[in-house]
Design an enzyme around this catalytic site. Structure first.
Site, PDB file in Angstrom:
ATOM      1  N   SER A  68      -5.682  -2.992   3.668  1.00 41.55           N
ATOM      2  CA  SER A  68      -4.884  -1.717   3.700  1.00 41.55           C
ATOM      3  C   SER A  68      -3.943  -1.665   4.906  1.00 41.55           C
ATOM      4  O   SER A  68      -3.294  -0.957   4.918  1.00 41.55           O
ATOM      5  CB  SER A  68      -6.097  -0.592   3.571  1.00 41.55           C
ATOM      6  OG  SER A  68      -6.866  -0.628   2.787  1.00 41.55           O
ATOM      7  N   HIS A 109      -7.607   5.005  10.596  1.00 43.64           N
ATOM      8  CA  HIS A 109      -7.713   3.822   9.935  1.00 43.64           C
ATOM      9  C   HIS A 109      -6.387   3.214   9.614  1.00 43.64           C
ATOM     10  O   HIS A 109      -5.330   3.855   9.439  1.00 43.64           O
ATOM     11  CB  HIS A 109      -8.514   4.550   8.752  1.00 43.64           C
ATOM     12  CG  HIS A 109      -9.549   3.327   8.245  1.00 43.64           C
ATOM     13  ND1 HIS A 109      -9.506   2.836   6.867  1.00 43.64           N
ATOM     14  CD2 HIS A 109     -10.345   2.363   8.856  1.00 43.64           C
ATOM     15  CE1 HIS A 109     -10.542   1.791   6.634  1.00 43.64           C
ATOM     16  NE2 HIS A 109     -11.031   1.699   7.790  1.00 43.64           N
ATOM     17  N   SER A 156      -4.498   2.877   6.520  1.00 43.52           N
ATOM     18  CA  SER A 156      -3.666   3.564   5.591  1.00 43.52           C
ATOM     19  C   SER A 156      -2.889   4.569   6.500  1.00 43.52           C
ATOM     20  O   SER A 156      -1.556   4.273   6.634  1.00 43.52           O
ATOM     21  CB  SER A 156      -4.344   3.856   4.455  1.00 43.52           C
ATOM     22  OG  SER A 156      -5.109   3.210   3.751  1.00 43.52           O
ATOM     23  N   GLU A 199      -4.169  10.539   1.561  1.00 38.80           N
ATOM     24  CA  GLU A 199      -4.972   9.539   1.277  1.00 38.80           C
ATOM     25  C   GLU A 199      -6.218   9.962   0.808  1.00 38.80           C
ATOM     26  O   GLU A 199      -7.116  10.647   1.683  1.00 38.80           O
ATOM     27  CB  GLU A 199      -5.146   8.592   2.485  1.00 38.80           C
ATOM     28  CG  GLU A 199      -5.999   7.466   1.882  1.00 38.80           C
ATOM     29  CD  GLU A 199      -6.118   6.445   3.053  1.00 38.80           C
ATOM     30  OE1 GLU A 199      -6.593   5.243   2.949  1.00 38.80           O
ATOM     31  OE2 GLU A 199      -6.794   6.755   4.114  1.00 38.80           O
ATOM     32  N   HIS A 252     -16.347  -0.884  -2.050  1.00 39.12           N
ATOM     33  CA  HIS A 252     -16.930  -2.203  -1.167  1.00 39.12           C
ATOM     34  C   HIS A 252     -18.431  -2.214  -1.388  1.00 39.12           C
ATOM     35  O   HIS A 252     -19.243  -3.241  -0.988  1.00 39.12           O
ATOM     36  CB  HIS A 252     -16.448  -1.907   0.177  1.00 39.12           C
ATOM     37  CG  HIS A 252     -14.935  -2.601   0.330  1.00 39.12           C
ATOM     38  ND1 HIS A 252     -14.845  -3.683   0.214  1.00 39.12           N
ATOM     39  CD2 HIS A 252     -13.952  -1.738   1.026  1.00 39.12           C
ATOM     40  CE1 HIS A 252     -13.488  -3.794   0.601  1.00 39.12           C
ATOM     41  NE2 HIS A 252     -12.966  -2.683   0.978  1.00 39.12           N
ATOM     42  N   ASP A 273      -2.905   1.171  -2.777  1.00 41.00           N
ATOM     43  CA  ASP A 273      -2.609   0.067  -1.813  1.00 41.00           C
ATOM     44  C   ASP A 273      -3.111  -1.293  -2.175  1.00 41.00           C
ATOM     45  O   ASP A 273      -2.197  -2.073  -2.364  1.00 41.00           O
ATOM     46  CB  ASP A 273      -3.411   0.160  -0.447  1.00 41.00           C
ATOM     47  CG  ASP A 273      -4.695   0.391  -0.409  1.00 41.00           C
ATOM     48  OD1 ASP A 273      -5.327   0.795  -1.166  1.00 41.00           O
ATOM     49  OD2 ASP A 273      -5.287   0.629   0.571  1.00 41.00           O
ATOM     50  N   HIS A 274      -4.085  -1.357  -3.082  1.00 41.70           N
ATOM     51  CA  HIS A 274      -4.642  -2.863  -3.488  1.00 41.70           C
ATOM     52  C   HIS A 274      -5.567  -2.350  -4.390  1.00 41.70           C
ATOM     53  O   HIS A 274      -6.288  -1.268  -4.444  1.00 41.70           O
ATOM     54  CB  HIS A 274      -5.006  -3.607  -2.438  1.00 41.70           C
ATOM     55  CG  HIS A 274      -6.141  -3.096  -1.728  1.00 41.70           C
ATOM     56  ND1 HIS A 274      -7.428  -2.780  -2.087  1.00 41.70           N
ATOM     57  CD2 HIS A 274      -5.945  -2.272  -0.305  1.00 41.70           C
ATOM     58  CE1 HIS A 274      -8.139  -1.970  -1.280  1.00 41.70           C
ATOM     59  NE2 HIS A 274      -7.555  -1.851  -0.009  1.00 41.70           N
ATOM     60  N   HIS A 311     -11.383  -6.832  -2.373  1.00 46.25           N
ATOM     61  CA  HIS A 311     -10.214  -6.277  -2.879  1.00 46.25           C
ATOM     62  C   HIS A 311      -9.785  -7.132  -4.026  1.00 46.25           C
ATOM     63  O   HIS A 311     -10.333  -8.514  -4.191  1.00 46.25           O
ATOM     64  CB  HIS A 311      -9.207  -6.182  -1.929  1.00 46.25           C
ATOM     65  CG  HIS A 311      -9.386  -5.154  -0.845  1.00 46.25           C
ATOM     66  ND1 HIS A 311      -8.552  -5.097   0.220  1.00 46.25           N
ATOM     67  CD2 HIS A 311     -10.162  -4.255  -0.562  1.00 46.25           C
ATOM     68  CE1 HIS A 311      -8.887  -4.046   1.173  1.00 46.25           C
ATOM     69  NE2 HIS A 311     -10.244  -3.676   0.734  1.00 46.25           N
TER      70      HIS A 311
HETATM   71 ZN   LIG Z   1     -10.930  -2.075   1.588  1.00 44.36          ZN
END
Ligand SMILES: [Zn+2]
Ligand SMILES: *[C@@H]1O[C@H](CO)[C@@H](O)[C@H](O)[C@H]1NC(C)=O
Ligand SMILES: *[C@@H]1O[C@H](CO)[C@@H](O)[C@H](O)[C@H]1NC(C)=O
Length: 537
Positions: free
Chosen positions: A123, A186, A188, A346, A355, A392-393, A469
């Protein structure tokens, strides 16, 4: 001593989420990376060329006064499809035919998410792409790929530091805000304000752990409060109080600070606004935030948790505002600037739930994110506000099997595996949800004590402490002026350049309508002056 051990293990736990990626290694005999990619110019030029090409087929003459980027962290395309089914099924429908609010936006494209040294991104490097318009190295933010992870000195060189779209907006007289459900420091959100060689440097203790000097390279919380552009942000809402408080103090909910430099950055933020005679407030729970709903101060800092905010499914509704509520108040505050604003919002914990293989939570967080987008779109007119919704991913959640139409999205597939064991419509390639197998045969997941509960872990193919990811593309949805420019398949780093083009900000090309917008203002001024002159005469 015990608290120090606890602190260190907490810090270690934070770092484990996105494990250190092996760097691009000559030993593995990989093809070399194009060295031009280590410069900001390369990505600026790549974006400029793409905008020139795509704008030829874009008849739109409007420009955007307001720019909003909604980022679903880890919101992969299968996550969207599953969340949409869940949305419909909550209304007792089959679900697959449902649409997330932003899926109806007229602009839709795909973004490539790899970063310069890594096939599958984190991220931090993606935040640099979608907020600063430059691809860089895994784990780094706001700097070019000339900065390797933890290289404090390289991150200080002016040529290696890149501006974010938030800085472009401020330079154009717009206001800026950031809102997230994670710690505000964090990866992002940090892309909007931080230049840092390691995403983990959220407080000074983390920098010391890496044997670097926090006096030389300021931590992320420090940058947000005491540097440009962070100190000019009008609204800052999220979690992460511990990054702002000394380890000798406890926050209002009893959580310990993480800083070892003795600085209380929350007080410093308040002091700075007081010194400048600016109306402001610091809030740490939902009630305090809602008290400001009708007439918020000029500056607002809200930190609602010691670390990340709670998952919506588990949150205490008196202490935690929803993402939708935070978004609404942010828009209310920023809309007071007639030159418009840039807002970053976000939904940061879709990623965390994935995760952990917590599929129920990941999909619920996605629906919460959707509500925030819908709220913003309901307030702001389409003709002068560009809304971009993206991720983002990806993640490695799979939506699989040949299940019947309308089957519960959290449920079992109609099929069984070759050993006769049931499997789920949603599972993951990897993560902590791996089961021990007996004689090579998977457990029957239906026997799990917490089967079907929020924190039940979906089953996975191979065990990892944290699910990873994914390297697949992410969707980009756009509504507002020049939405067509977001169609196609492109580098993620193009996104802020396109937004800046539409919003008439930043060093790159601006839409043709930008001149018209300026001319209009000038014409208005000239008219006004002649009227004044007439009256005076
Ligand atoms: Zn992550
Ligand atoms: C705070 O950090 C300092 C420096 O690492 C350490 O010496 C001290 O023990 C810590 N205090 C607490 C209460 O954790
Ligand atoms: C929510 O938080 C408040 C304030 O800390 C507390 O009084 C209340 O008991 C909590 N509610 C639940 C359901 O935990």
């Amino acid at each position: 001593m015990r608290s120090k051990v606890l602190l260190l293990s907490l810090l270690a736990a934070v770092a484990a989420r996105h494990p250190e990626a092996p760097t691009h290694s000559k030993l593995r005999n990989l093809p070399p990376i194009n060295a031009a990619e280590f410069t900001a110019d390369y990505w600026y030029n790549e974006a400029r060329a793409a905008i020139e090409k795509r704008s030829k087929r874009d008849p739109d003459q409007n420009v955007a006064r307001n720019l909003i980027m909604f980022l679903g962290d880890g919101m992969s395309i299968p996550t969207l499809a599953a969340a949409r089914a869940l949305k419909g099924q909550k209304l007792d429908r089959t679900g697959e035919e449902e649409e997330l609010f932003f899926e109806s936006f007229p602009g839709l494209g795909l973004a490539k998410t790899y970063c310069v040294n890594q096939q599958i991104a984190d991220s931090a490097c993606t935040a640099t792409a979608y907020l600063c318009g430059v691809k860089n190295n895994y784990g780094t933010t706001g700097v070019t790929a000339a900065v390797s992870r933890r290289n404090c000195e390289a991150s200080l060189l002016e040529t290696n530091r890149v501006e974010s779209i938030a800085e472009w907006a401020l330079a154009a007289g717009k206001d800026v805000g950031i809102v997230t459900t994670t710690r505000i420091t964090h990866a992002s959100p940090s892309g909007a304000y931080a230049k840092v060689a390691n995403r983990n440097w959220e407080n000074d203790a983390e920098i010391l752990l890496d044997s670097q000097d926090p006096e030389r390279c300021a931590d992320i919380a420090q940058q947000l409060i005491n540097s440009d552009p962070g100190k000019r942000f009008k609204v800052i809402l999220g979690g992460g109080r511990r990054e702002f408080l000394p380890n000798t103090t406890f926050d209002d909910e009893g959580g310990q600070g993480f800083r070892t430099d003795g600085q209380n950055l929350i007080e410093q933020w308040q002091q700075d606004k007081s010194d400048r005679d600016l109306s402001h407030d610091y809030v740490w729970n939902r009630d305090q935030l809602m008290n400001h709903f009708d007439s918020p101060p000029e500056y607002l800092l809200g930190l609602f948790e010691n670390s990340h905010m709670q998952y919506h499914l588990e949150a205490n509704a008196t202490t935690e505002p929803t993402l939708e509520e935070m978004t609404e108040i942010a828009i209310k505050m920023l809309s007071r600037n007639e030159k418009g604003f840039f807002l970053f919002v976000e939904g940061g914990r879709i990623d965390h739930a994935h995760h952990d293989n917590y599929v129920h939570i990941a999909l619920d967080e996605t629906l919460q994110f959707e509500k925030a987008v819908e709220k913003a779109a309901g307030i702001l007119p389409e003709d002068d506000t560009l809304i971009v919704v993206t991720a983002d991913h990806a993640h490695v959640m799979a939506y699989n099997g040949y299940t019947a139409r309308g089957s519960p999205i959290y449920g079992l597939s109609d099929e069984k595996d070759t050993d006769g064991m049931p499997y789920m419509t949603i599972s993951y390639t990897n993560g902590p949800g791996a089961r021990t197998q007996v004689n090579g045969i998977r457990d029957d997941i239906r026997q799990d004590g917490n089967f079907g509960e929020n924190r039940w872990r979906a089953h996975v193919e191979f065990p990892l402490e944290d699910e990873t990811h994914g390297g697949d593309d992410v969707a980009v949805f756009a509504r507002g002026p020049h939405y067509r420019l977001f169609a196609g398949l492109y580098e993620q780093s193009q996104i802020p350049h396109v937004m800046a083009y539409v919003g008439c900000i930043g060093p790159g090309p601006h839409a043709p309508g930008c001149n018209a917008a300026t001319t209009l203002h000038v014409t208005g001024l000239v008219l006004l002056l002649s009227v004044v002159k007439l009256i005076l005469l």
